[in-house]
Design an enzyme around this catalytic site. Structure first.
Site, short mmCIF file in Angstrom:
data_model
loop_
_atom_site.label_atom_id
_atom_site.label_comp_id
_atom_site.label_asym_id
_atom_site.label_seq_id
_atom_site.Cartn_x
_atom_site.Cartn_y
_atom_site.Cartn_z
N LYS A 39 104.49 -52.02 -29.44
CA LYS A 39 103.33 -51.85 -28.55
C LYS A 39 103.63 -50.76 -27.52
CE LYS A 39 105.11 -55.73 -25.82
NZ LYS A 39 105.04 -57.20 -25.65
N ARG A 134 100.84 -68.41 -20.06
CA ARG A 134 100.04 -67.19 -20.09
C ARG A 134 99.07 -67.33 -21.26
NH1 ARG A 134 103.38 -61.64 -20.61
NH2 ARG A 134 103.52 -62.50 -22.70
N TYR A 262 108.96 -33.04 0.37
CA TYR A 262 107.85 -33.67 1.09
C TYR A 262 108.35 -34.72 2.07
CZ TYR A 262 104.48 -31.61 -2.16
OH TYR A 262 103.72 -30.75 -2.89
N MET A 310 105.45 -34.34 -7.93
CA MET A 310 104.69 -34.52 -9.17
C MET A 310 105.41 -33.92 -10.36
SD MET A 310 100.77 -33.42 -10.07
CE MET A 310 100.01 -34.37 -8.77
C1 LIG Z 1 106.38 -57.71 -25.96
C2 LIG Z 1 106.63 -58.99 -26.69
C3 LIG Z 1 107.85 -59.21 -27.36
C4 LIG Z 1 109.02 -58.26 -27.24
O1 LIG Z 1 109.71 -58.52 -26.06
P1 LIG Z 1 111.09 -57.76 -25.72
O2 LIG Z 1 111.53 -58.41 -24.47
O3 LIG Z 1 110.73 -56.32 -25.53
O4 LIG Z 1 111.99 -57.96 -26.88
C5 LIG Z 1 107.98 -60.35 -28.12
N1 LIG Z 1 106.97 -61.25 -28.22
C6 LIG Z 1 105.80 -61.08 -27.58
C7 LIG Z 1 104.74 -62.11 -27.72
C8 LIG Z 1 105.60 -59.96 -26.79
O5 LIG Z 1 104.43 -59.81 -26.15
#
Ligand SMILES: *Cc1c(COP(=O)(O)O)cnc(C)c1O
Length: 366
Positions: A39, A134, A262, A310
């Site tokens: 992701k 969650r 800055y 930046m």
């Molecule tokens: C993002 C995610 C993972 C991966 O987690 P890491 O800590 O990056 O290994 C696994 N399971 C779910 C449901 C996630 O949302």
């Protein structure tokens, strides 16, 4: 932009490190199936390249668009939408593109029932809430959700999953509680032995929770970053995949008492040599990175001085020999773990990696 000669800042991505990390994780969870979490554009590394490089059993993403990009690039392996779909329209597209879905709430089962047909049969990952609070069904509603899914023609297989909240802290009691709640809920369902289970994220794999499930779901460790402050990535056999590299673009000698940048935030206590480096918060270097955060110049640690701007940072290279225009700089990566830089910035490696911005070219090497 793509026609431009590459500028000094780039994210160099090592495919060899990626594959080595996957091998190290597989060795840590022997016999488990591996879902590579890619992701957020593979935590900033490039999801399509990740999918091509990593011989995982499935890929996990968070958004439909991420999954469609992978399908359009020709990725044919299973892809899981890890939060499921957000609307009935998304469900239609997901089914058309042969995506597997997490189901964490009954409204998602309503949508599946409304679109049910045997023409597209998918894997559904039924999510149980065991304490993350969650996403996921509470255990008392799990059996009803499971029964509804079993009746659907579009559901080829149901897998049971949960997500750990504290696996990165070995002594935290919540992990054991979550594992126990998961085991109890799974046993109540009287699953057949073929039903796959999935618990472990990266941290879970290293605390051994992963082996209790047939599927592990690793993200951060694949990128060579330790999932826990208690563990050192290199000791776990993980190598950083991304090096955020740049170059010195200007050098300046300043007298004691002069300030830099800055807000005149930093003042030289001695006559100092300051290197200006291409790369700033528009590239993903956090603006709140404080003075003295380390940067590698010519392979030597030197302190950041003055505010991140930046497009540039400034580093005190008074004690670094042989610095000139074009000298190589590593903001994080090989030799300077992103975990350490993140600690200075008051965040975690995950955030720094996935915020490397689109204007930073990704350069892939073997
Ligand atoms: C993002 C995610 C993972 C991966 O987690 P890491 O800590 O990056 O290994 C696994 N399971 C779910 C449901 C996630 O949302």
């Amino acid at each position: 932009m793509s026609a431009a000669v590459p500028g000094p800042i780039r994210a160099v991505i090592s495919r060899a490190a990626w594959q080595q990390n996957l091998a190290a994780l597989r060795a840590q969870a022997p016999g488990a199936k591996f879902l590579a979490v890619i992701k957020a554009d593979a935590y900033g590394h490039g999801a399509v390249q990740a999918a091509r490089c990593l011989d995982a059993d499935a890929f996990g993403v968070a958004r439909l668009g991420e999954a469609l990009t992978l399908r359009e690039a020709g990725v044919s392996k299973p892809i899981v939408l890890m939060e499921g779909v957000f609307s009935p329209l998304e469900l239609q597209q997901a089914l058309q593109s042969e995506l597997d879905v997490v189901v964490h709430s009954s409204h998602q089962i309503d949508w599946l029932e409304q679109h049910d047909s045997s023409t597209s049969r998918r894997v559904v990952w039924l999510k149980l809430n065991t304490g993350m609070n969650r996403l996921g069904f509470p255990s008392e509603l799990l059996a009803a959700a499971y029964a509804r899914l079993q009746r659907l023609a579009c559901v080829a297989e149901i897998r049971l999953m949960t997500h750990l909240a504290t696996a990165d802290e070995t002594a935290h009691p919540l992990t054991a509680l979550q594992l126990e709640r998961f085991a109890v809920a799974a046993s109540r369902l009287e699953l057949d032995s073929a039903t796959a289970l999935s618990i472990g994220n990266s941290a879970g794999i290293f605390v051994g929770a992963a082996t209790q499930g047939a599927w592990v779901r690793a993200g951060i460790a694949l990128y060579g970053v330790s999932p826990s402050r208690e563990l050192d990535a290199l000791q776990l056999g993980l190598l950083p995949v991304m090096s955020l590299e740049s170059e010195v673009i200007a050098l300046r000698d300043v007298a004691a008492g002069e300030s830099i940048g800055y807000g005149a935030q930093w003042q030289a206590r001695r006559a100092s040599r300051i290197a200006v480096i291409a790369g700033g918060y528009a590239d993903g270097i956090p603006r709140h990175l404080p003075n003295d955060a380390p940067v590698l110049v010519n392979g030597i640690r030197a302190p950041l001085v003055g505010r991140v701007s930046m497009d540039m940072i400034t580093v005190d290279v008074t004690d670094v020999p042989d610095v000139s225009i074009g000298t190589s700089v590593i903001v994080w990566g090989r030799g300077l773990a992103v975990e350490e830089v993140a600690e200075h910035a008051g965040t975690i490696g995950y955030e720094l990696l996935c915020r490397v911005s689109a204007r930073v070219p990704r350069v892939y090497c073997d």
